[in-house]
Design a protein around this motif. Structure first.
Motif, PDB file in Angstrom:
ATOM      1  N   TRP A   1       3.249  -1.467 -14.708  1.00 13.03           N
ATOM      2  CA  TRP A   1       3.737  -2.288 -13.605  1.00 13.03           C
ATOM      3  C   TRP A   1       4.157  -1.334 -12.500  1.00 13.03           C
ATOM      4  CZ3 TRP A   1       8.278  -6.209 -14.558  1.00 13.03           C
ATOM      5  CH2 TRP A   1       8.333  -7.141 -13.514  1.00 13.03           C
TER       6      TRP A   1
ATOM      7  N   ILE B   1      12.616 -16.487 -13.397  1.00 12.20           N
ATOM      8  CA  ILE B   1      12.307 -15.450 -12.407  1.00 12.20           C
ATOM      9  C   ILE B   1      13.010 -15.673 -11.073  1.00 12.20           C
ATOM     10  CG2 ILE B   1      10.460 -14.441 -11.011  1.00 12.20           C
ATOM     11  CD1 ILE B   1       8.681 -14.674 -13.474  1.00 12.20           C
TER      12      ILE B   1
ATOM     13  N   LEU C   1      14.580  -8.575 -14.556  1.00  3.32           N
ATOM     14  CA  LEU C   1      13.176  -8.900 -14.826  1.00  3.32           C
ATOM     15  C   LEU C   1      12.490  -7.761 -15.576  1.00  3.32           C
ATOM     16  CD1 LEU C   1      12.075 -10.519 -11.458  1.00  3.32           C
ATOM     17  CD2 LEU C   1      12.666 -11.662 -13.598  1.00  3.32           C
TER      18      LEU C   1
ATOM     19  N   PHE D   1       9.383 -14.108 -22.982  1.00  3.60           N
ATOM     20  CA  PHE D   1       9.559 -14.002 -21.542  1.00  3.60           C
ATOM     21  C   PHE D   1       9.590 -15.407 -20.970  1.00  3.60           C
ATOM     22  CE2 PHE D   1       8.159 -13.489 -17.195  1.00  3.60           C
ATOM     23  CZ  PHE D   1       9.032 -12.499 -16.791  1.00  3.60           C
TER      24      PHE D   1
ATOM     25  N   CYS E   1       4.877 -10.536 -13.340  1.00  2.00           N
ATOM     26  CA  CYS E   1       5.702 -10.858 -14.518  1.00  2.00           C
ATOM     27  C   CYS E   1       4.932 -11.737 -15.493  1.00  2.00           C
ATOM     28  CB  CYS E   1       6.975 -11.576 -14.092  1.00  2.00           C
ATOM     29  SG  CYS E   1       8.238 -10.550 -13.382  1.00  2.00           S
TER      30      CYS E   1
ATOM     31  N   SER F   1      10.907  -7.749 -19.411  1.00  2.00           N
ATOM     32  CA  SER F   1       9.453  -7.688 -19.429  1.00  2.00           C
ATOM     33  C   SER F   1       8.969  -6.967 -20.686  1.00  2.00           C
ATOM     34  CB  SER F   1       8.961  -6.948 -18.178  1.00  2.00           C
ATOM     35  OG  SER F   1       7.570  -6.785 -18.238  1.00  2.00           O
TER      36      SER F   1
ATOM     37  N   TYR G   1       6.305 -12.520  -9.165  1.00  3.92           N
ATOM     38  CA  TYR G   1       6.159 -13.620 -10.115  1.00  3.92           C
ATOM     39  C   TYR G   1       4.844 -13.500 -10.887  1.00  3.92           C
ATOM     40  CZ  TYR G   1       6.081 -18.475 -11.747  1.00  3.92           C
ATOM     41  OH  TYR G   1       6.042 -19.606 -12.502  1.00  3.92           O
TER      42      TYR G   1
END
Length: 113
Positions: free
Chosen positions: A73, A8, A16, A3, A58, A20, A55
Protein backbone atom coordinates in the motif's frame (compact mmCIF):
# COMPACT_ATOMS: atom_id res chain seq x y z
CA UNK A 1 -9.37 -9.68 12.47
CA UNK A 2 -12.06 -8.84 9.93
CA UNK A 3 -11.78 -5.59 8.00
CA UNK A 4 -14.97 -3.55 8.36
CA UNK A 5 -15.37 -1.31 5.33
CA UNK A 6 -18.23 0.67 6.87
CA UNK A 7 -15.82 2.02 9.50
CA UNK A 8 -13.58 3.83 6.99
CA UNK A 9 -15.27 7.27 6.83
CA UNK A 10 -13.86 9.65 9.43
CA UNK A 11 -11.31 7.21 10.85
CA UNK A 12 -7.71 8.33 11.37
CA UNK A 13 -5.28 6.99 8.78
CA UNK A 14 -3.21 5.22 11.45
CA UNK A 15 -6.32 3.29 12.53
CA UNK A 16 -7.03 2.19 8.95
CA UNK A 17 -3.44 1.06 8.49
CA UNK A 18 -3.41 -0.79 11.82
CA UNK A 19 -6.57 -2.72 10.88
CA UNK A 20 -5.53 -3.42 7.31
CA UNK A 21 -4.57 -7.06 6.73
CA UNK A 22 -0.87 -7.45 5.96
CA UNK A 23 0.20 -10.67 4.27
CA UNK A 24 3.66 -11.48 2.96
CA UNK A 25 4.24 -10.46 -0.65
CA UNK A 26 4.53 -13.28 -3.15
CA UNK A 27 5.92 -11.85 -6.36
CA UNK A 28 5.23 -15.14 -8.09
CA UNK A 29 1.51 -14.51 -7.45
CA UNK A 30 1.39 -11.00 -8.95
CA UNK A 31 -0.72 -12.34 -11.84
CA UNK A 32 -3.23 -13.77 -9.36
CA UNK A 33 -3.37 -10.43 -7.53
CA UNK A 34 -3.95 -8.60 -10.82
CA UNK A 35 -6.76 -10.99 -11.77
CA UNK A 36 -8.42 -10.41 -8.38
CA UNK A 37 -7.98 -6.63 -8.76
CA UNK A 38 -9.74 -6.77 -12.15
CA UNK A 39 -12.58 -8.76 -10.62
CA UNK A 40 -12.77 -6.28 -7.74
CA UNK A 41 -12.91 -3.41 -10.26
CA UNK A 42 -16.02 -4.95 -11.80
CA UNK A 43 -17.71 -4.96 -8.37
CA UNK A 44 -16.76 -1.41 -7.38
CA UNK A 45 -19.69 0.37 -9.09
CA UNK A 46 -21.93 -1.13 -6.40
CA UNK A 47 -19.78 0.05 -3.48
CA UNK A 48 -20.35 3.45 -1.86
CA UNK A 49 -17.47 5.94 -1.98
CA UNK A 50 -15.95 4.40 -5.07
CA UNK A 51 -14.17 7.59 -6.17
CA UNK A 52 -11.95 7.78 -3.09
CA UNK A 53 -8.55 6.14 -3.47
CA UNK A 54 -8.18 5.49 0.27
CA UNK A 55 -11.52 3.68 0.51
CA UNK A 56 -10.84 1.72 -2.65
CA UNK A 57 -7.35 0.69 -1.57
CA UNK A 58 -8.63 -0.44 1.86
CA UNK A 59 -11.33 -2.59 0.31
CA UNK A 60 -9.06 -4.07 -2.36
CA UNK A 61 -6.33 -4.83 0.18
CA UNK A 62 -8.87 -6.66 2.35
CA UNK A 63 -10.22 -8.53 -0.68
CA UNK A 64 -6.73 -9.63 -1.72
CA UNK A 65 -5.95 -10.77 1.82
CA UNK A 66 -9.15 -12.83 1.86
CA UNK A 67 -7.72 -14.65 -1.15
CA UNK A 68 -4.33 -15.13 0.55
CA UNK A 69 -2.63 -12.43 -1.51
CA UNK A 70 -0.40 -9.72 -0.06
CA UNK A 71 0.01 -6.21 -1.48
CA UNK A 72 2.04 -3.08 -0.91
CA UNK A 73 0.00 0.00 0.00
CA UNK A 74 1.71 3.15 -1.21
CA UNK A 75 0.86 6.71 -0.20
CA UNK A 76 2.20 9.56 -2.29
CA UNK A 77 1.99 13.33 -2.53
CA UNK A 78 2.71 16.06 -5.03
CA UNK A 79 3.39 19.62 -4.02
CA UNK A 80 2.00 21.87 -6.73
CA UNK A 81 -0.89 21.81 -6.71
CA UNK A 82 -0.88 19.81 -3.50
CA UNK A 83 -2.53 16.44 -3.80
CA UNK A 84 -2.30 13.08 -2.05
CA UNK A 85 -3.07 9.66 -3.47
CA UNK A 86 -2.68 5.99 -2.58
CA UNK A 87 -2.55 2.77 -4.56
CA UNK A 88 -1.65 -0.92 -4.31
CA UNK A 89 1.17 -2.81 -5.95
CA UNK A 90 2.83 -6.22 -5.94
CA UNK A 91 6.43 -5.55 -6.87
CA UNK A 92 6.30 -3.33 -9.95
CA UNK A 93 2.74 -4.39 -10.86
CA UNK A 94 0.12 -1.69 -10.23
CA UNK A 95 -3.12 -3.30 -9.09
CA UNK A 96 -5.64 -0.46 -8.93
CA UNK A 97 -4.25 2.48 -10.86
CA UNK A 98 -2.27 3.41 -13.94
CA UNK A 99 1.34 4.48 -14.29
CA UNK A 100 0.50 7.90 -15.74
CA UNK A 101 -1.33 8.88 -12.56
CA UNK A 102 0.99 7.39 -9.93
CA UNK A 103 4.05 8.86 -11.66
CA UNK A 104 2.79 12.31 -10.60
CA UNK A 105 3.24 11.40 -6.90
CA UNK A 106 6.28 10.96 -4.70
CA UNK A 107 5.84 8.02 -2.31
CA UNK A 108 6.06 9.07 1.34
CA UNK A 109 4.72 5.94 3.08
CA UNK A 110 4.86 2.28 2.07
CA UNK A 111 2.90 -0.35 4.01
CA UNK A 112 3.55 -4.05 3.60
CA UNK A 113 6.68 -3.93 1.49
Amino acid sequence: MAFEAWRIPGRPLRALIARSPCLPLRYDRADDAMAEARLFDRWMPWAPGQGQCLYRACLLRAHLASRGLGSTWIFGVRTWPFSAHCWLQVGDVLLDDDLDRVALYTPILVIGA
